[in-house]
Every structure is written in C-alpha cells, then in structure tokens.
Scaffold this motif. Structure first.
Motif, PDB file in Angstrom:
ATOM      1  N   GLY A  92       0.788  -1.224   0.000  1.00 60.43           N
ATOM      2  CA  GLY A  92       0.000   0.000   0.000  1.00 60.43           C
ATOM      3  C   GLY A  92       0.817   1.268   0.000  1.00 60.43           C
ATOM      4  N   ARG A  93       2.079   1.185  -0.371  1.00 56.84           N
ATOM      5  CA  ARG A  93       2.926   2.370  -0.418  1.00 56.84           C
ATOM      6  C   ARG A  93       3.626   2.442  -1.764  1.00 56.84           C
ATOM      7  N   PRO A  94       4.119   3.585  -2.183  1.00 56.42           N
ATOM      8  CA  PRO A  94       4.105   4.884  -1.530  1.00 56.42           C
ATOM      9  C   PRO A  94       2.740   5.559  -1.619  1.00 56.42           C
ATOM     10  N   ILE A  95       2.650   6.748  -1.066  1.00 54.21           N
ATOM     11  CA  ILE A  95       1.432   7.543  -1.140  1.00 54.21           C
ATOM     12  C   ILE A  95       1.662   8.672  -2.136  1.00 54.21           C
ATOM     13  N   PHE A  96       0.767   8.813  -3.083  1.00 54.96           N
ATOM     14  CA  PHE A  96       0.842   9.886  -4.065  1.00 54.96           C
ATOM     15  C   PHE A  96      -0.127  10.996  -3.687  1.00 54.96           C
ATOM     16  N   VAL A  97       0.348  12.240  -3.696  1.00 48.66           N
ATOM     17  CA  VAL A  97      -0.512  13.406  -3.496  1.00 48.66           C
ATOM     18  C   VAL A  97      -0.596  14.126  -4.838  1.00 48.66           C
ATOM     19  N   ILE A  98      -1.791  14.208  -5.390  1.00 53.24           N
ATOM     20  CA  ILE A  98      -1.982  14.755  -6.731  1.00 53.24           C
ATOM     21  C   ILE A  98      -2.783  16.046  -6.647  1.00 53.24           C
ATOM     22  N   ASN A  99      -2.196  17.110  -7.176  1.00 54.27           N
ATOM     23  CA  ASN A  99      -2.828  18.435  -7.178  1.00 54.27           C
ATOM     24  C   ASN A  99      -3.113  18.801  -8.626  1.00 54.27           C
ATOM     25  N   ILE A 100      -4.376  18.744  -8.997  1.00 56.14           N
ATOM     26  CA  ILE A 100      -4.752  19.004 -10.381  1.00 56.14           C
ATOM     27  C   ILE A 100      -6.050  19.806 -10.373  1.00 56.14           C
ATOM     28  N   GLY A 101      -6.095  20.909 -11.132  1.00 55.26           N
ATOM     29  CA  GLY A 101      -7.356  21.631 -11.178  1.00 55.26           C
ATOM     30  C   GLY A 101      -7.284  23.101 -11.543  1.00 55.26           C
ATOM     31  N   LEU A 102      -6.435  23.874 -10.858  1.00 59.64           N
ATOM     32  CA  LEU A 102      -6.506  25.329 -11.000  1.00 59.64           C
ATOM     33  C   LEU A 102      -6.129  25.844 -12.386  1.00 59.64           C
ATOM     34  N   HIS A 103      -5.431  25.059 -13.158  1.00 61.62           N
ATOM     35  CA  HIS A 103      -5.061  25.525 -14.496  1.00 61.62           C
ATOM     36  C   HIS A 103      -6.028  25.026 -15.562  1.00 61.62           C
ATOM     37  N   TYR A 104      -7.133  24.461 -15.123  1.00 59.80           N
ATOM     38  CA  TYR A 104      -8.246  24.145 -16.015  1.00 59.80           C
ATOM     39  C   TYR A 104      -9.274  25.260 -15.805  1.00 59.80           C
ATOM     40  N   ASN A 105      -9.577  26.015 -16.855  1.00 58.88           N
ATOM     41  CA  ASN A 105     -10.479  27.154 -16.724  1.00 58.88           C
ATOM     42  C   ASN A 105     -11.737  26.958 -17.556  1.00 58.88           C
ATOM     43  N   ARG A 106     -12.846  27.435 -17.011  1.00 55.02           N
ATOM     44  CA  ARG A 106     -14.109  27.296 -17.726  1.00 55.02           C
ATOM     45  C   ARG A 106     -14.185  28.203 -18.938  1.00 55.02           C
ATOM     46  N   PHE A 107     -13.503  29.360 -18.885  1.00 55.57           N
ATOM     47  CA  PHE A 107     -13.632  30.292 -20.011  1.00 55.57           C
ATOM     48  C   PHE A 107     -13.024  29.726 -21.291  1.00 55.57           C
ATOM     49  N   ASN A 108     -12.126  28.741 -21.175  1.00 47.04           N
ATOM     50  CA  ASN A 108     -11.619  28.105 -22.391  1.00 47.04           C
ATOM     51  C   ASN A 108     -12.112  26.667 -22.532  1.00 47.04           C
ATOM     52  N   GLY A 109     -13.225  26.372 -21.848  1.00 47.44           N
ATOM     53  CA  GLY A 109     -13.959  25.129 -22.089  1.00 47.44           C
ATOM     54  C   GLY A 109     -13.260  23.850 -21.681  1.00 47.44           C
ATOM     55  N   LEU A 110     -12.551  23.870 -20.549  1.00 47.92           N
ATOM     56  CA  LEU A 110     -11.804  22.680 -20.139  1.00 47.92           C
ATOM     57  C   LEU A 110     -12.523  21.845 -19.076  1.00 47.92           C
ATOM     58  N   ASP A 111     -13.823  22.071 -18.893  1.00 44.98           N
ATOM     59  CA  ASP A 111     -14.576  21.317 -17.880  1.00 44.98           C
ATOM     60  C   ASP A 111     -14.467  19.807 -18.096  1.00 44.98           C
ATOM     61  N   GLU A 112     -14.787  19.381 -19.302  1.00 42.11           N
ATOM     62  CA  GLU A 112     -14.800  17.944 -19.579  1.00 42.11           C
ATOM     63  C   GLU A 112     -13.393  17.370 -19.644  1.00 42.11           C
ATOM     64  N   ASP A 113     -12.428  18.173 -20.098  1.00 39.12           N
ATOM     65  CA  ASP A 113     -11.031  17.710 -20.079  1.00 39.12           C
ATOM     66  C   ASP A 113     -10.601  17.415 -18.640  1.00 39.12           C
ATOM     67  N   TYR A 114     -10.994  18.304 -17.740  1.00 41.43           N
ATOM     68  CA  TYR A 114     -10.655  18.124 -16.327  1.00 41.43           C
ATOM     69  C   TYR A 114     -11.283  16.842 -15.787  1.00 41.43           C
ATOM     70  N   ARG A 115     -12.557  16.644 -16.063  1.00 38.39           N
ATOM     71  CA  ARG A 115     -13.244  15.431 -15.607  1.00 38.39           C
ATOM     72  C   ARG A 115     -12.573  14.180 -16.171  1.00 38.39           C
ATOM     73  N   ASN A 116     -12.273  14.192 -17.448  1.00 37.72           N
ATOM     74  CA  ASN A 116     -11.680  13.013 -18.085  1.00 37.72           C
ATOM     75  C   ASN A 116     -10.274  12.734 -17.564  1.00 37.72           C
ATOM     76  N   ASP A 117      -9.485  13.791 -17.328  1.00 36.47           N
ATOM     77  CA  ASP A 117      -8.132  13.595 -16.804  1.00 36.47           C
ATOM     78  C   ASP A 117      -8.176  13.038 -15.384  1.00 36.47           C
ATOM     79  N   LEU A 118      -9.131  13.524 -14.584  1.00 33.94           N
ATOM     80  CA  LEU A 118      -9.294  12.984 -13.231  1.00 33.94           C
ATOM     81  C   LEU A 118      -9.640  11.498 -13.276  1.00 33.94           C
TER      82      LEU A 118
END
Length: 202
Positions: free
Chosen positions: A42-68
């Motif tokens: 059960g190791r190692p532990i990964f901490v994943i920070n993903i999100g703030l550079h996906y912006n709605r004004f350039n239509g990245l909502d679904e890209d964000y969901r799919n990448d997650l």
C-alpha cells in the motif's frame, strides 16, 4: 497515533497539457516498477494536485473530468494509494463575484474586502473532483486495487482573500507567510494519517 514513515510523492499539474498528464502517469508507473514491494503493502502515497489551471472560459470542464478519471483509474490499476487535493479558492474581481480567473484580457485585479459570504466563491473544480471520486471510488471507501482519498482544503482557505502574492497580479497563489500555509499542513497531515492507517482490501 503519529504519522507513520511513508514515501510520499507529490505531483502538481502546472498546466493543462498532454505532457503534464503523461508526466504524472509516468511517475505512477515508474514508482510501481521501481518499488513493487511498496505497492504490495500500500505504499508509496501519491498526493496529486490538479485543477486550477483548467479554466471554464476556455472550455476545459470535460477535459478536467476526463483527466481525473484517468488518474483515479490508474491509481486503482497500480494498486496505489493516491490523495487528490482539493483546488483552493481564487480571488479575482469578477462581475459574478465568484473569484474565478476571467482570462487575461478581462483581469481587473483581486478583491481585497471581505465578502458578506464566501459561499459565492466558485468551487466547480472540487464539485467535479468529488463527483469523479464518488462515481469511481466512493470517496475513500476501501476497494480492491488501491485506495483513493480526498484532501479537503477549499473551506479552510476561503477567508484568506488579501493574503495572495503582494505586488503581483496574482489572485490565486497565497504569499509565503507560514500562517497562510498552516491549513495546507493540517489537512495534508490528517489525510496522510487517514490513508496510511486504512487497511487495503487485497
């Protein structure tokens, strides 16, 4: 209980690009190949920070969901323990008052005065994150093939408007004052303890 000694890998996607996704996926697979015995325990532990550079004004909502979805499923496939960190609030001055980055041509600076309610700040990225984890993982419920947990953060940071980087047109990143970062440390420690002491179903 104290925090057990663990190998913690932190991955921050700084831009929404294919190369960033490939880097994070490659890091997961590299650690799986280099330390397969750790993954079996059960190791190692990964901490994943993903999100703030996906912006709605350039239509990245679904890209964000799919990448997650891709990242959560890969954590499962590798039998890894992965922590997904919530995105923090933003404090850009907008007509909607939601704090979201409006795009370079529309930047008007940051709001400095406290809102009557910080509930107006947009949390759309975290809504998608929670939805993906709920669908694929049950928000940390034990399942065969690894464990994925959420690191709550947004609510702890809502009131820190005016604490962003001074003299820079940046209404997203907080300054390096240690008081601003204490919520990060507390939430990360609590989540690490929770995920490191949860027994996987193998």
């Amino acid at each position: 209980k104290g925090l057990p000694m663990q190998r913690v890998i932190y991955s921050r996607l700084t831009t929404r690009t294919i190369s960033s996704m490939e880097y994070t996926l490659a890091a997961l697979e590299y650690m799986n190949n280099q330390y397969p015995h750790d993954f079996s325990r059960g190791r190692p532990i990964f901490v994943i920070n993903i999100g703030l550079h996906y912006n709605r004004f350039n239509g990245l909502d679904e890209d964000y969901r799919n990448d997650l979805k891709t990242l959560v499923l890969r954590c499962r496939q590798l039998g890894a323990r992965c922590i997904f960190r919530e995105s923090g609030p933003q404090y850009w001055e907008t007509d909607e008052g939601d704090g979201l980055f409006p795009g370079v041509p529309k930047v008007r600076g940051c709001f400095q005065t406290s809102k009557e309610s910080f509930g107006v700040l947009s949390r759309w990225r975290n809504d998608i994150l929670r939805d993906v984890l709920r669908q694929l993982d049950g928000l940390g419920v034990r399942k065969k093939g690894g464990l994925v947990k959420l690191m709550p953060l947004f609510d702890k940071l809502e009131g820190l408007n005016g604490k962003h980087v001074v003299n820079v047109n940046d209404c997203t990143h907080l300054s390096c004052d240690s008081n601003n970062w204490e919520p990060f440390h507390v939430s990360l420690t609590e989540t690490l303890i929770g995920i490191s002491t949860t027994q996987k179903t193998l």
